[in-house]
Design an enzyme around this catalytic site. Sequence first.
Site, PDB file in Angstrom:
ATOM      1  N   ALA A 119      -2.332  16.736 -10.078  1.00  0.00           N
ATOM      2  CA  ALA A 119      -2.709  16.078 -11.334  1.00  0.00           C
ATOM      3  C   ALA A 119      -2.529  14.571 -11.175  1.00  0.00           C
ATOM      4  O   ALA A 119      -1.446  14.027 -11.401  1.00  0.00           O
ATOM      5  CB  ALA A 119      -1.869  16.604 -12.494  1.00  0.00           C
ATOM      6  N   SER A 121      -5.720  11.605 -11.379  1.00  0.00           N
ATOM      7  CA  SER A 121      -6.595  11.029 -12.412  1.00  0.00           C
ATOM      8  C   SER A 121      -6.608  11.929 -13.650  1.00  0.00           C
ATOM      9  O   SER A 121      -6.661  11.446 -14.780  1.00  0.00           O
ATOM     10  CB  SER A 121      -8.016  10.881 -11.866  1.00  0.00           C
ATOM     11  OG  SER A 121      -8.007  10.016 -10.745  1.00  0.00           O
ATOM     12  N   ILE A 146       6.172   8.779  -6.970  1.00  0.00           N
ATOM     13  CA  ILE A 146       6.976   8.059  -7.964  1.00  0.00           C
ATOM     14  C   ILE A 146       7.614   6.807  -7.358  1.00  0.00           C
ATOM     15  O   ILE A 146       8.448   6.883  -6.454  1.00  0.00           O
ATOM     16  CB  ILE A 146       8.032   9.000  -8.605  1.00  0.00           C
ATOM     17  CG1 ILE A 146       7.336  10.253  -9.179  1.00  0.00           C
ATOM     18  CG2 ILE A 146       8.825   8.246  -9.680  1.00  0.00           C
ATOM     19  CD1 ILE A 146       6.123  10.003 -10.071  1.00  0.00           C
ATOM     20  N   THR A 147       7.173   5.667  -7.891  1.00  0.00           N
ATOM     21  CA  THR A 147       7.659   4.376  -7.403  1.00  0.00           C
ATOM     22  C   THR A 147       9.133   4.200  -7.750  1.00  0.00           C
ATOM     23  O   THR A 147       9.551   4.478  -8.876  1.00  0.00           O
ATOM     24  CB  THR A 147       6.824   3.234  -8.027  1.00  0.00           C
ATOM     25  OG1 THR A 147       5.467   3.411  -7.638  1.00  0.00           O
ATOM     26  CG2 THR A 147       7.302   1.865  -7.556  1.00  0.00           C
ATOM     27  N   ARG A 257      -5.891 -25.785  11.383  1.00  0.00           N
ATOM     28  CA  ARG A 257      -6.633 -25.177  12.483  1.00  0.00           C
ATOM     29  C   ARG A 257      -7.861 -26.017  12.841  1.00  0.00           C
ATOM     30  O   ARG A 257      -8.704 -26.293  11.980  1.00  0.00           O
ATOM     31  CB  ARG A 257      -7.075 -23.760  12.065  1.00  0.00           C
ATOM     32  CG  ARG A 257      -7.950 -23.044  13.066  1.00  0.00           C
ATOM     33  CD  ARG A 257      -7.197 -22.665  14.303  1.00  0.00           C
ATOM     34  NE  ARG A 257      -8.018 -21.891  15.225  1.00  0.00           N
ATOM     35  CZ  ARG A 257      -7.667 -21.638  16.481  1.00  0.00           C
ATOM     36  NH1 ARG A 257      -6.505 -22.091  16.950  1.00  0.00           N
ATOM     37  NH2 ARG A 257      -8.453 -20.932  17.270  1.00  0.00           N
ATOM     38  N   GLN A 268     -18.402 -26.805   5.517  1.00  0.00           N
ATOM     39  CA  GLN A 268     -18.778 -26.411   4.154  1.00  0.00           C
ATOM     40  C   GLN A 268     -18.702 -24.887   3.960  1.00  0.00           C
ATOM     41  O   GLN A 268     -18.376 -24.412   2.878  1.00  0.00           O
ATOM     42  CB  GLN A 268     -20.181 -26.921   3.829  1.00  0.00           C
ATOM     43  CG  GLN A 268     -20.447 -26.956   2.349  1.00  0.00           C
ATOM     44  CD  GLN A 268     -21.815 -27.532   2.027  1.00  0.00           C
ATOM     45  OE1 GLN A 268     -22.829 -27.165   2.634  1.00  0.00           O
ATOM     46  NE2 GLN A 268     -21.855 -28.436   1.073  1.00  0.00           N
ATOM     47  N   GLN A 326     -10.154 -13.370   6.943  1.00  0.00           N
ATOM     48  CA  GLN A 326     -11.336 -13.945   7.609  1.00  0.00           C
ATOM     49  C   GLN A 326     -11.117 -15.431   7.932  1.00  0.00           C
ATOM     50  O   GLN A 326     -11.475 -15.888   9.020  1.00  0.00           O
ATOM     51  CB  GLN A 326     -12.567 -13.771   6.693  1.00  0.00           C
ATOM     52  CG  GLN A 326     -13.888 -14.086   7.339  1.00  0.00           C
ATOM     53  CD  GLN A 326     -14.279 -13.049   8.395  1.00  0.00           C
ATOM     54  OE1 GLN A 326     -13.768 -11.944   8.402  1.00  0.00           O
ATOM     55  NE2 GLN A 326     -15.161 -13.432   9.299  1.00  0.00           N
ATOM     56  N   GLU A 353      -1.675   3.314 -11.434  1.00  0.00           N
ATOM     57  CA  GLU A 353      -1.824   3.193 -12.904  1.00  0.00           C
ATOM     58  C   GLU A 353      -3.278   3.461 -13.302  1.00  0.00           C
ATOM     59  O   GLU A 353      -3.825   2.838 -14.211  1.00  0.00           O
ATOM     60  CB  GLU A 353      -1.289   1.857 -13.420  1.00  0.00           C
ATOM     61  CG  GLU A 353       0.217   1.781 -13.209  1.00  0.00           C
ATOM     62  CD  GLU A 353       0.963   0.898 -14.184  1.00  0.00           C
ATOM     63  OE1 GLU A 353       0.478   0.667 -15.302  1.00  0.00           O
ATOM     64  OE2 GLU A 353       2.074   0.475 -13.818  1.00  0.00           O
TER      65      GLU A 353
END
Length: 368
Positions: A119, A121, A146-147, A257, A268, A326, A353
Amino acid sequence: MLRDAVRSLAEAKIAPYAAAVDEEARFPQEALDALTANDLHAVHVPEEYGGAGADALATVIVIEEVARVCASSSLIPAVNKLGSLPVILSGSEELKKKYMTPLAKGDGMFSYCLSEPDAGSDAAGMKTRAVRDGDHWILNGVKRWITNAGVSEYYTVMAVTDPSKRSRGISAFVVEKSDEGVSFGAPEKKLGIKGSPTREVYLDNVRIPADRMIGEEGTGFATAMKTLDHTRITIAAQALGIAQGALDYAKGYVKERKQFGKPIADFQGIQFMLADMAMKIEAARQLTYAAAAKSERGDGDLTFQGAAAKCFASDVAMEVTTDAVQLLGGYGYTRDYPVERMMRDAKITQIYEGTNQVQRIVMARNLP
Ligand SMILES: Cc1cc2nc3c(=O)[nH]c(=O)nc-3n(C[C@H](O)[C@H](O)[C@H](O)COP(=O)(O)OP(=O)(O)OC[C@H]3O[C@@H](n4cnc5c(N)ncnc54)[C@H](O)[C@@H]3O)c2cc1C
């Protein structure tokens, strides 16, 4: 002032451990200690229970600034709110006093137990049962994902009290870690937020006094959903912080860099990427803060706005952290630089959540 204070604290006391916490997949104890010492571990607890009494926007700023340096650590203030909000919203005065006071003092964290193996969503399809036995309830079942399980002292547990009524037959309870019959599964091995323990919670004939029920029998699911209306905004804040951390790092890197004889920041193509990242973050921030204000006021369109903020900000976090990797080229792809951790951490904000598909269901049902 709050942002400056949290940022200084986070940079001095939390950021130095973020890479190790991720690498070793260990709980960020240094962050808990620093947040507790500065009354930032559960800022949302009202002053009448000894808390800092932060409003929803201030809470969001705290979470955002902690997440900017360590997403795992930001789950301390975020999940303390998630776990305890059902008590604040629907609990009796006695229950609030009993549990908000130690939470505010830093004597015990709170977790939120809605999800189960079958169970997610469809949370109303839960199987965990609570059966009345005189002036007690007896809980049996398994809660998954469970956090802060195992670290928290207190657990808001949603359980079926009347199987014939589906969501209206679900009730909410406070379960304590020390209650007989409570145990935890092995920590999940995750892609990101590795410093935040995610474990199963096993409830094996856990017998708790009837006054630990949060609100009336059968109102637990409604309380759980109402809670998420408010706390999805904290996940938006977490996403926002992760994205800002990645942008800030990339901004500094491109100036240092050099390729083709000049800093890559002079190209640009790079500038446009940074502009897009900053633009998306700002849009996410405005939506999140507006939703926080709605949460504080209890506006009628909070359900839509909270889901929109969480969905939008988490998608932005995923895009921005991917772009940050990237911008660092091959270096961005290694653990020598923080942006790869941020990219892995960002992913969870699209999932928990309520997944972003679920947020879209929520928004579609509550169109403004
Ligand atoms: C690290 C982590 C920490 C968590 N912490 C907590 C916690 O503290 N407390 C707690 O209760 N839960 C917690 N969760 C659980 C989390 O909220 C669930 O994982 C989430 O709700 C999704 O459920 P599921 O994993 O079962 O996925 P499923 O529900 O099986 O979904 C699988 C896929 O199907 C999609 N899907 C499902 N239904 C629909 C639909 N109707 N329409 C379109 N798409 C659909 C989903 O979006 C997803 O992409 C945590 C999860 C993780 C990974």
